[in-house]
Motif scaffolding. Structure first.
Motif, short mmCIF file in Angstrom:
data_model
loop_
_atom_site.label_atom_id
_atom_site.label_comp_id
_atom_site.label_asym_id
_atom_site.label_seq_id
_atom_site.Cartn_x
_atom_site.Cartn_y
_atom_site.Cartn_z
N LYS A 5 0.81 -1.21 0.00
CA LYS A 5 0.00 0.00 0.00
C LYS A 5 0.85 1.27 0.00
N ALA A 6 1.94 1.28 0.74
CA ALA A 6 2.78 2.48 0.78
C ALA A 6 3.34 2.78 -0.60
N PHE A 7 3.73 1.75 -1.34
CA PHE A 7 4.30 1.98 -2.67
C PHE A 7 3.22 2.31 -3.69
N GLN A 8 1.99 1.89 -3.44
CA GLN A 8 0.90 2.34 -4.30
C GLN A 8 0.72 3.85 -4.17
N GLY A 9 0.80 4.33 -2.95
CA GLY A 9 0.71 5.77 -2.73
C GLY A 9 1.89 6.51 -3.32
N PHE A 10 3.10 5.98 -3.10
CA PHE A 10 4.29 6.61 -3.68
C PHE A 10 4.21 6.63 -5.20
N SER A 11 3.68 5.55 -5.79
CA SER A 11 3.61 5.50 -7.25
C SER A 11 2.64 6.55 -7.79
N LEU A 12 1.53 6.79 -7.08
CA LEU A 12 0.62 7.84 -7.53
C LEU A 12 1.29 9.22 -7.45
N LEU A 13 1.97 9.48 -6.36
CA LEU A 13 2.65 10.77 -6.21
C LEU A 13 3.77 10.94 -7.24
N PHE A 14 4.55 9.90 -7.42
CA PHE A 14 5.71 9.96 -8.32
C PHE A 14 5.27 10.02 -9.78
N CYS A 15 4.25 9.24 -10.15
CA CYS A 15 3.77 9.25 -11.54
C CYS A 15 3.20 10.62 -11.91
N LEU A 16 2.47 11.24 -10.96
CA LEU A 16 1.94 12.57 -11.23
C LEU A 16 3.08 13.55 -11.50
N GLN A 17 4.11 13.48 -10.69
CA GLN A 17 5.24 14.40 -10.87
C GLN A 17 5.95 14.16 -12.21
N VAL A 18 6.13 12.91 -12.59
CA VAL A 18 6.79 12.60 -13.86
C VAL A 18 5.93 13.05 -15.04
N PHE A 19 4.62 12.81 -14.99
CA PHE A 19 3.74 13.23 -16.08
C PHE A 19 3.70 14.76 -16.22
N VAL A 20 3.63 15.46 -15.09
CA VAL A 20 3.62 16.92 -15.14
C VAL A 20 4.94 17.44 -15.71
N PHE A 21 6.04 16.84 -15.30
CA PHE A 21 7.34 17.25 -15.83
C PHE A 21 7.40 17.02 -17.34
N PHE A 22 6.94 15.85 -17.80
CA PHE A 22 6.99 15.52 -19.22
C PHE A 22 6.12 16.47 -20.05
N VAL A 23 4.90 16.72 -19.60
CA VAL A 23 3.99 17.60 -20.35
C VAL A 23 4.53 19.03 -20.36
N SER A 24 5.08 19.48 -19.24
CA SER A 24 5.64 20.83 -19.16
C SER A 24 6.87 20.96 -20.07
N TYR A 25 7.69 19.94 -20.08
CA TYR A 25 8.88 19.96 -20.93
C TYR A 25 8.50 20.03 -22.41
N LYS A 26 7.52 19.22 -22.81
CA LYS A 26 7.09 19.22 -24.21
C LYS A 26 6.53 20.58 -24.61
N THR A 27 5.74 21.19 -23.75
CA THR A 27 5.16 22.49 -24.06
C THR A 27 6.23 23.58 -24.12
N SER A 28 7.18 23.56 -23.18
CA SER A 28 8.22 24.59 -23.20
C SER A 28 9.12 24.44 -24.43
N LYS A 29 9.43 23.22 -24.83
CA LYS A 29 10.22 23.03 -26.05
C LYS A 29 9.45 23.49 -27.28
N LYS A 30 8.15 23.24 -27.29
CA LYS A 30 7.31 23.66 -28.41
C LYS A 30 7.28 25.18 -28.53
N ILE A 31 7.16 25.86 -27.40
CA ILE A 31 7.12 27.32 -27.42
C ILE A 31 8.45 27.90 -27.87
#
Length: 157
Positions: A90-116
């Protein structure tokens, strides 16, 4: 004492929900390192240099070859997902939700900043792209919160 943290029921504990709420609030109020209130202003002479400076600072850091960082992040994400999803810790399920959100936000932000920075967009087009990015980050945050709620109710059944 330290190992007892891993046996906590993640979705019923305050530390998980506190971290999740803090993470979502930060992403809702800062887009690409820019406060969301500033983006809603329409003064071009104030906003345009601020956005360009923030994007160029991010691009300067992100353009460096950082293969080790990408490999370490992918390895860590894989380990946390395997421990959370495959072994049902259960602890790693919670960590995975937190970590995946951070990785997805980083990826989407990176793609948008490179596009701009790659294409020559007008000021209004840049604002539209940043606002779309803000909406994507909000949807990602809401989906992670809903996923955590579903997983927490799944434990009651």
């Amino acid at each position: 004492m330290i190992f007892s943290i891993f046996y906590w029921n993640t979705f019923d504990s305050g530390w998980f929900w506190s971290l999740l709420i803090l993470q979502c609030l930060f992403h809702w109020h800062h887009i690409l390192g820019i406060p969301a209130k500033i983006i809603n202003t329409t003064e071009k002479k104030i906003l345009e240099p601020y956005i360009i400076v923030q994007l160029k600072q991010k691009a300067l850091v992100l353009d460096q070859p950082q293969l080790f960082l990408v490999a370490f992040t992918a390895c860590l994400l894989t380990i946390v997902l395997i421990l959370g999803c495959w072994f049902q810790l259960k602890a790693f399920q919670g960590f995975s939700l937190l970590f995946c959100l951070q990785v997805f936000v980083f990826f989407v932000s990176y793609k948008t900043s490179k596009k701009i920075l790659t294409f020559d967009y007008s000021f209004l087009e840049i604002i539209v792209l940043v606002k779309k990015l803000h909406q994507k980050i909000k949807l990602l945050s809401i989906s992670v919160i809903l996923g955590a709620v579903i997983l927490s109710f799944g434990q009651l059944i």
